[in-house]
Design a protein around this motif. Structure first.
Motif, PDB file in Angstrom:
ATOM      1  N   GLN A  75     -37.482 -37.973  64.171  1.00  0.00           N
ATOM      2  CA  GLN A  75     -36.666 -39.184  63.997  1.00  0.00           C
ATOM      3  C   GLN A  75     -36.080 -39.258  62.582  1.00  0.00           C
ATOM      4  N   LEU A  76     -36.909 -39.003  61.577  1.00  0.00           N
ATOM      5  CA  LEU A  76     -36.439 -39.080  60.193  1.00  0.00           C
ATOM      6  C   LEU A  76     -35.444 -37.967  59.862  1.00  0.00           C
ATOM      7  N   ASN A  77     -35.698 -36.765  60.345  1.00  0.00           N
ATOM      8  CA  ASN A  77     -34.783 -35.651  60.076  1.00  0.00           C
ATOM      9  C   ASN A  77     -33.427 -35.888  60.719  1.00  0.00           C
ATOM     10  N   ARG A  78     -33.420 -36.295  61.957  1.00  0.00           N
ATOM     11  CA  ARG A  78     -32.155 -36.495  62.683  1.00  0.00           C
ATOM     12  C   ARG A  78     -31.326 -37.610  62.051  1.00  0.00           C
ATOM     13  N   VAL A  80     -31.923 -39.466  58.958  1.00  0.00           N
ATOM     14  CA  VAL A  80     -31.813 -39.654  57.514  1.00  0.00           C
ATOM     15  C   VAL A  80     -31.536 -38.349  56.768  1.00  0.00           C
ATOM     16  N   VAL A  81     -32.358 -37.336  56.972  1.00  0.00           N
ATOM     17  CA  VAL A  81     -32.244 -36.120  56.170  1.00  0.00           C
ATOM     18  C   VAL A  81     -30.972 -35.353  56.502  1.00  0.00           C
ATOM     19  N   PHE A  82     -30.752 -35.064  57.788  1.00  0.00           N
ATOM     20  CA  PHE A  82     -29.611 -34.241  58.176  1.00  0.00           C
ATOM     21  C   PHE A  82     -28.449 -35.065  58.725  1.00  0.00           C
ATOM     22  N   ARG A  83     -28.670 -36.352  58.976  1.00  0.00           N
ATOM     23  CA  ARG A  83     -27.630 -37.246  59.506  1.00  0.00           C
ATOM     24  C   ARG A  83     -26.833 -36.560  60.613  1.00  0.00           C
ATOM     25  N   SER A  84     -27.554 -36.065  61.587  1.00  0.00           N
ATOM     26  CA  SER A  84     -26.961 -35.258  62.643  1.00  0.00           C
ATOM     27  C   SER A  84     -26.260 -36.102  63.695  1.00  0.00           C
ATOM     28  N   SER A  85     -25.116 -35.605  64.127  1.00  0.00           N
ATOM     29  CA  SER A  85     -24.413 -36.231  65.248  1.00  0.00           C
ATOM     30  C   SER A  85     -24.499 -35.350  66.490  1.00  0.00           C
ATOM     31  N   LYS A  86     -25.325 -34.314  66.426  1.00  0.00           N
ATOM     32  CA  LYS A  86     -25.528 -33.456  67.597  1.00  0.00           C
ATOM     33  C   LYS A  86     -26.094 -34.294  68.725  1.00  0.00           C
ATOM     34  N   PRO A  87     -25.746 -33.938  69.956  1.00  0.00           N
ATOM     35  CA  PRO A  87     -26.353 -34.657  71.077  1.00  0.00           C
ATOM     36  C   PRO A  87     -27.876 -34.532  71.015  1.00  0.00           C
ATOM     37  N   HIS A  88     -28.538 -35.623  71.339  1.00  0.00           N
ATOM     38  CA  HIS A  88     -30.003 -35.672  71.262  1.00  0.00           C
ATOM     39  C   HIS A  88     -30.627 -34.527  72.065  1.00  0.00           C
ATOM     40  N   ARG A  89     -30.114 -34.270  73.245  1.00  0.00           N
ATOM     41  CA  ARG A  89     -30.684 -33.227  74.105  1.00  0.00           C
ATOM     42  C   ARG A  89     -30.682 -31.862  73.411  1.00  0.00           C
ATOM     43  N   VAL A 133     -43.794 -26.117  54.988  1.00  0.00           N
ATOM     44  CA  VAL A 133     -42.661 -26.985  54.642  1.00  0.00           C
ATOM     45  C   VAL A 133     -41.351 -26.200  54.625  1.00  0.00           C
ATOM     46  N   LEU A 134     -41.339 -25.052  53.979  1.00  0.00           N
ATOM     47  CA  LEU A 134     -40.095 -24.281  53.893  1.00  0.00           C
ATOM     48  C   LEU A 134     -39.678 -23.729  55.248  1.00  0.00           C
ATOM     49  N   TRP A 135     -40.629 -23.353  56.093  1.00  0.00           N
ATOM     50  CA  TRP A 135     -40.293 -22.905  57.443  1.00  0.00           C
ATOM     51  C   TRP A 135     -39.559 -24.015  58.198  1.00  0.00           C
ATOM     52  N   HIS A 136     -40.119 -25.213  58.178  1.00  0.00           N
ATOM     53  CA  HIS A 136     -39.528 -26.325  58.916  1.00  0.00           C
ATOM     54  C   HIS A 136     -38.169 -26.719  58.338  1.00  0.00           C
ATOM     55  N   TYR A 137     -38.072 -26.735  57.024  1.00  0.00           N
ATOM     56  CA  TYR A 137     -36.778 -27.085  56.427  1.00  0.00           C
ATOM     57  C   TYR A 137     -35.720 -26.065  56.834  1.00  0.00           C
ATOM     58  N   ALA A 138     -36.019 -24.793  56.656  1.00  0.00           N
ATOM     59  CA  ALA A 138     -35.032 -23.745  56.962  1.00  0.00           C
ATOM     60  C   ALA A 138     -34.635 -23.776  58.430  1.00  0.00           C
ATOM     61  N   GLY A 139     -35.601 -23.855  59.317  1.00  0.00           N
ATOM     62  CA  GLY A 139     -35.289 -23.874  60.748  1.00  0.00           C
ATOM     63  C   GLY A 139     -34.428 -25.052  61.144  1.00  0.00           C
ATOM     64  N   ASN A 140     -34.735 -26.214  60.586  1.00  0.00           N
ATOM     65  CA  ASN A 140     -33.969 -27.412  60.942  1.00  0.00           C
ATOM     66  C   ASN A 140     -32.612 -27.468  60.260  1.00  0.00           C
ATOM     67  N   ALA A 141     -32.524 -26.986  59.034  1.00  0.00           N
ATOM     68  CA  ALA A 141     -31.238 -27.005  58.321  1.00  0.00           C
ATOM     69  C   ALA A 141     -30.274 -25.971  58.895  1.00  0.00           C
ATOM     70  N   VAL A 142     -30.786 -24.793  59.195  1.00  0.00           N
ATOM     71  CA  VAL A 142     -29.920 -23.693  59.622  1.00  0.00           C
ATOM     72  C   VAL A 142     -29.624 -23.739  61.116  1.00  0.00           C
ATOM     73  N   THR A 144     -31.424 -26.319  63.918  1.00  0.00           N
ATOM     74  CA  THR A 144     -31.586 -27.542  64.702  1.00  0.00           C
ATOM     75  C   THR A 144     -30.463 -28.551  64.473  1.00  0.00           C
ATOM     76  N   PHE A 145     -30.228 -28.903  63.217  1.00  0.00           N
ATOM     77  CA  PHE A 145     -29.296 -29.989  62.908  1.00  0.00           C
ATOM     78  C   PHE A 145     -27.989 -29.522  62.287  1.00  0.00           C
ATOM     79  N   ARG A 146     -27.772 -28.228  62.181  1.00  0.00           N
ATOM     80  CA  ARG A 146     -26.544 -27.729  61.581  1.00  0.00           C
ATOM     81  C   ARG A 146     -25.356 -28.122  62.452  1.00  0.00           C
TER      82      ARG A 146
END
Length: 153
Positions: A75-78, A80-89, A133-142, A144-146
């Motif tokens: 919830q926080l990543n979607r 606040v952190v990445f402010r993603s507009s990707k479809p939730h699914r 921490v770095l695994w999760h950040y990299a995976g989500n930045a590159v 999940t939420f890119r």
């Protein structure tokens, strides 16, 4: 007009190797980690409650806590952190893959540290959390939420 001549708004938002990129990336990782602390707090609360209550051992307690913390962090990543507009699914399915790999690594490292290496469960979890921490950040930045950047025009 802000920015350099010929630079679009998308260019200014897109990560890249330019002046100021590293400090901006480090600030973003710090935000990820700071908000991730809330998910980590939920993770540790469940872990400690289950282990101290005699309900589960360190690996099972850590796994249960990881799942609770993962829900908080999504919830926080979607939002606040990445402010993603990707479809939730799409976002949640990718988040589950990244988190699932993190969960497997978490369980493996906790089993190793608290088993053969004999480390107390709480210090072991702190070490494992720091490593992941770095695994999760990299995976989500590159992944999940890119957001896909569309060319201007």
């Amino acid at each position: 007009m802000n920015g350099k001549a010929g630079e679009t708004a998308a260019d200014r938002r897109a990560p890249g190797w330019r002046a100021g990129w590293l400090p901006a990336r480090l600030r973003h990782i710090a935000l990820f980690a700071a908000l991730g602390a809330l998910g980590t707090l939920a993770h540790y609360a469940v872990l400690i409650a289950l282990v101290q209550g005699g309900v589960a051992g360190p690996v099972a307690g850590s796994t249960a806590g990881f799942l609770v913390g993962g829900f908080v962090n999504y919830q926080l990543n979607r939002r606040v952190v990445f402010r993603s507009s990707k479809p939730h699914r799409e976002a949640v399915s990718k988040f589950v893959v990244v988190a699932g790999i993190g969960l497997a690594l978490n369980a493996l490292l906790m089993a190793l540290l608290t088993g053969p290496l004999g480390a107390p469960y709480l210090p072991a979890q702190v070490v494992v959390t720091g490593l992941l921490v770095l695994w999760h950040y990299a995976g989500n930045a590159v992944w999940t939420f890119r957001e896909a950047h569309r060319p201007a025009g």
